[in-house]
Enzyme design. Sequence first.
Site, PDB file in Angstrom:
ATOM      1  N   SER A 138       0.815  -1.220   0.000  1.00 40.72           N
ATOM      2  CA  SER A 138       0.000   0.000   0.000  1.00 40.72           C
ATOM      3  C   SER A 138       0.849   1.271   0.000  1.00 40.72           C
ATOM      4  O   SER A 138       1.720   1.446   0.869  1.00 40.72           O
ATOM      5  CB  SER A 138      -0.894  -0.030   1.248  1.00 40.72           C
ATOM      6  N   GLY A 139       0.562   2.162  -0.920  1.00 45.29           N
ATOM      7  CA  GLY A 139       1.260   3.450  -0.958  1.00 45.29           C
ATOM      8  C   GLY A 139       0.988   4.258   0.303  1.00 45.29           C
ATOM      9  O   GLY A 139       1.885   4.898   0.858  1.00 45.29           O
ATOM     10  N   LEU A 140      -0.251   4.182   0.768  1.00 45.43           N
ATOM     11  CA  LEU A 140      -0.595   4.903   2.000  1.00 45.43           C
ATOM     12  C   LEU A 140       0.217   4.355   3.171  1.00 45.43           C
ATOM     13  O   LEU A 140       0.831   5.099   3.935  1.00 45.43           O
ATOM     14  CB  LEU A 140      -2.091   4.757   2.307  1.00 45.43           C
TER      15      LEU A 140
ATOM     16  N   ASP B 169       0.993  10.672   1.624  1.00 51.57           N
ATOM     17  CA  ASP B 169       0.711   9.765   0.500  1.00 51.57           C
ATOM     18  C   ASP B 169       0.379  10.641  -0.701  1.00 51.57           C
ATOM     19  O   ASP B 169      -0.791  10.847  -1.034  1.00 51.57           O
ATOM     20  CB  ASP B 169      -0.470   8.857   0.877  1.00 51.57           C
TER      21      ASP B 169
ATOM     22  N   ASP C  64       0.784  -1.265  -5.172  1.00 45.26           N
ATOM     23  CA  ASP C  64       0.138   0.015  -5.445  1.00 45.26           C
ATOM     24  C   ASP C  64       1.199   0.908  -6.089  1.00 45.26           C
ATOM     25  O   ASP C  64       2.146   1.324  -5.427  1.00 45.26           O
ATOM     26  CB  ASP C  64      -0.316   0.591  -4.091  1.00 45.26           C
TER      27      ASP C  64
ATOM     28  N   ASP D  34       0.595   3.845  -7.593  1.00 42.35           N
ATOM     29  CA  ASP D  34       0.033   5.194  -7.772  1.00 42.35           C
ATOM     30  C   ASP D  34      -0.351   5.415  -9.237  1.00 42.35           C
ATOM     31  O   ASP D  34      -1.011   4.580  -9.813  1.00 42.35           O
ATOM     32  CB  ASP D  34       1.025   6.243  -7.251  1.00 42.35           C
TER      33      ASP D  34
ATOM     34  N   GLU E 234      -3.449   3.913 -11.069  1.00 41.47           N
ATOM     35  CA  GLU E 234      -4.730   4.624 -10.970  1.00 41.47           C
ATOM     36  C   GLU E 234      -4.767   5.775 -11.974  1.00 41.47           C
ATOM     37  O   GLU E 234      -3.721   6.348 -12.311  1.00 41.47           O
ATOM     38  CB  GLU E 234      -4.947   5.131  -9.547  1.00 41.47           C
TER      39      GLU E 234
ATOM     40  N   LYS F  73       0.103  12.164  -7.513  1.00 42.04           N
ATOM     41  CA  LYS F  73      -1.249  11.797  -7.081  1.00 42.04           C
ATOM     42  C   LYS F  73      -1.425  12.105  -5.593  1.00 42.04           C
ATOM     43  O   LYS F  73      -0.461  12.301  -4.858  1.00 42.04           O
ATOM     44  CB  LYS F  73      -1.510  10.330  -7.397  1.00 42.04           C
TER      45      LYS F  73
ATOM     46  N   ASN G 290      -3.691  10.944  -2.023  1.00 41.27           N
ATOM     47  CA  ASN G 290      -4.518   9.876  -1.478  1.00 41.27           C
ATOM     48  C   ASN G 290      -5.994  10.158  -1.757  1.00 41.27           C
ATOM     49  O   ASN G 290      -6.457  11.294  -1.648  1.00 41.27           O
ATOM     50  CB  ASN G 290      -4.287   9.710   0.029  1.00 41.27           C
ATOM     51  N   SER G 291      -6.729   9.107  -2.099  1.00 46.12           N
ATOM     52  CA  SER G 291      -8.110   9.255  -2.569  1.00 46.12           C
ATOM     53  C   SER G 291      -9.073   9.840  -1.539  1.00 46.12           C
ATOM     54  O   SER G 291     -10.157  10.311  -1.896  1.00 46.12           O
ATOM     55  CB  SER G 291      -8.640   7.898  -3.022  1.00 46.12           C
TER      56      SER G 291
ATOM     57  N   ARG H 292      -6.993   1.029 -12.011  1.00 41.28           N
ATOM     58  CA  ARG H 292      -7.840   1.562 -10.940  1.00 41.28           C
ATOM     59  C   ARG H 292      -8.580   2.797 -11.417  1.00 41.28           C
ATOM     60  O   ARG H 292      -7.978   3.746 -11.905  1.00 41.28           O
ATOM     61  CB  ARG H 292      -6.952   1.882  -9.738  1.00 41.28           C
TER      62      ARG H 292
ATOM     63  N   HIS I  45     -12.700   2.235  -7.167  1.00 39.32           N
ATOM     64  CA  HIS I  45     -12.549   2.826  -5.840  1.00 39.32           C
ATOM     65  C   HIS I  45     -13.758   3.713  -5.526  1.00 39.32           C
ATOM     66  O   HIS I  45     -14.344   4.312  -6.426  1.00 39.32           O
ATOM     67  CB  HIS I  45     -11.262   3.638  -5.758  1.00 39.32           C
TER      68      HIS I  45
HETATM   69  C1  SPV Z   1      -3.402   2.660  -0.625  1.00 38.99           C
HETATM   70  O1  SPV Z   1      -3.560   1.788   0.230  1.00 38.99           O
HETATM   71  O2  SPV Z   1      -2.370   3.311  -0.742  1.00 38.99           O
HETATM   72  C2  SPV Z   1      -4.465   2.957  -1.570  1.00 38.99           C
HETATM   73  C3  SPV Z   1      -5.842   2.786  -1.183  1.00 38.99           C
HETATM   74  O3  SPV Z   1      -4.174   3.421  -2.646  1.00 38.99           O
HETATM   75  S1  SPV Z   1      -6.445   4.309  -0.648  1.00 38.99           S
HETATM   76  O4  SPV Z   1      -5.717   4.723   0.521  1.00 38.99           O
HETATM   77  O5  SPV Z   1      -7.826   4.050  -0.391  1.00 38.99           O
HETATM   78  O6  SPV Z   1      -6.301   5.276  -1.724  1.00 38.99           O
HETATM   79 MG    MG Z   2      -2.323   4.252  -2.707  1.00 40.46          MG
END
Ligand code: SPV
Ligand code: MG
Length: 292
Positions: free
Chosen positions: A39-41, A51, A78, A80, A107, A113, A115-116, A151, A182
Amino acid sequence: MKKFKELLNGNKVAKVMGVHNGLTAKLAEEAGYDAVWASGLEISASQAVPDANILTMSENLQVVENIRESTKIPVLCDCDSGYGGLNNTVRMVEKYESVGVDAICIEDKLFPKMNSFIENNQVLADRIDFCEKIRSIKITQENPDFCAVARIESLIAGEGMEKALERAELYEKAGADALLIHSKATDAKEIKEFAKGYIGKLPLIIVPTTYPDIDLNELYKLGIRMVIFANQGLRSAVNSIKATFDKIIEFEKTTVVEDEIAPMSEIFRLQGMYDMLENERKIKNTISKEDF
Ligand code: SPV
Ligand code: MG
């Protein structure tokens, strides 16, 4: 153990856990998850940076290598928005494939990018540009089993359901192996609507962070083949570490936490100390003093 591609086409929803290093990957495997999500986060948060593409591709890759060597279950990364343009994505595929990961996810947002779940600043990529990136993954990869997850961030950025479904069709045409849809809705209605509206053939992946109340059997019937619990491990660790740190500073000794924290023997097991010593013993046993 199933390959990533098999998980996408399995007879149940595959459960994937978000991780940020070798240790968490190992814990996910031991808990029984089908695969891990680098996970990027989690990776950025574990280094206390945002992130938002603050860490470089190489910095993420270094973590991913540690995740790969620490678990045998499939690793989905992930990536990005591909760390830049089309040519950055090509190099990224070469590098990620070379460390042995099973799949990457990009994505449809612009670099850098965000974080969503951060409001505003959610700028979508042009759909054709993104299709070119997907195509670049499929053309660059050497291992036919390597998977590209596309994504869709339309529902995050407010572009709407119709456009999300159009993007799904285009990304399928470009060669994606799966679609991650997502959503930041607080219930699963939105992703169910997407799944019902999607007429293509690709397996669907969801990340139910804001809509935790899900029914995997129901989602399977709608075409969802993978669920990513993207950040619960990190969030659980933060609360647990905070509680322990608070107690130790308050009581000025560790007696109050000893029963709650993992014993040293468990840490040694997880980091492979016992395996290492056993291996050392075996090697040494092949050499006898008399012979040398
Ligand atoms: C991550 O886990 O880095 C994701 C999911 O991309 S989210 O945090 O929902 O964007
Ligand atoms: Mg991410």
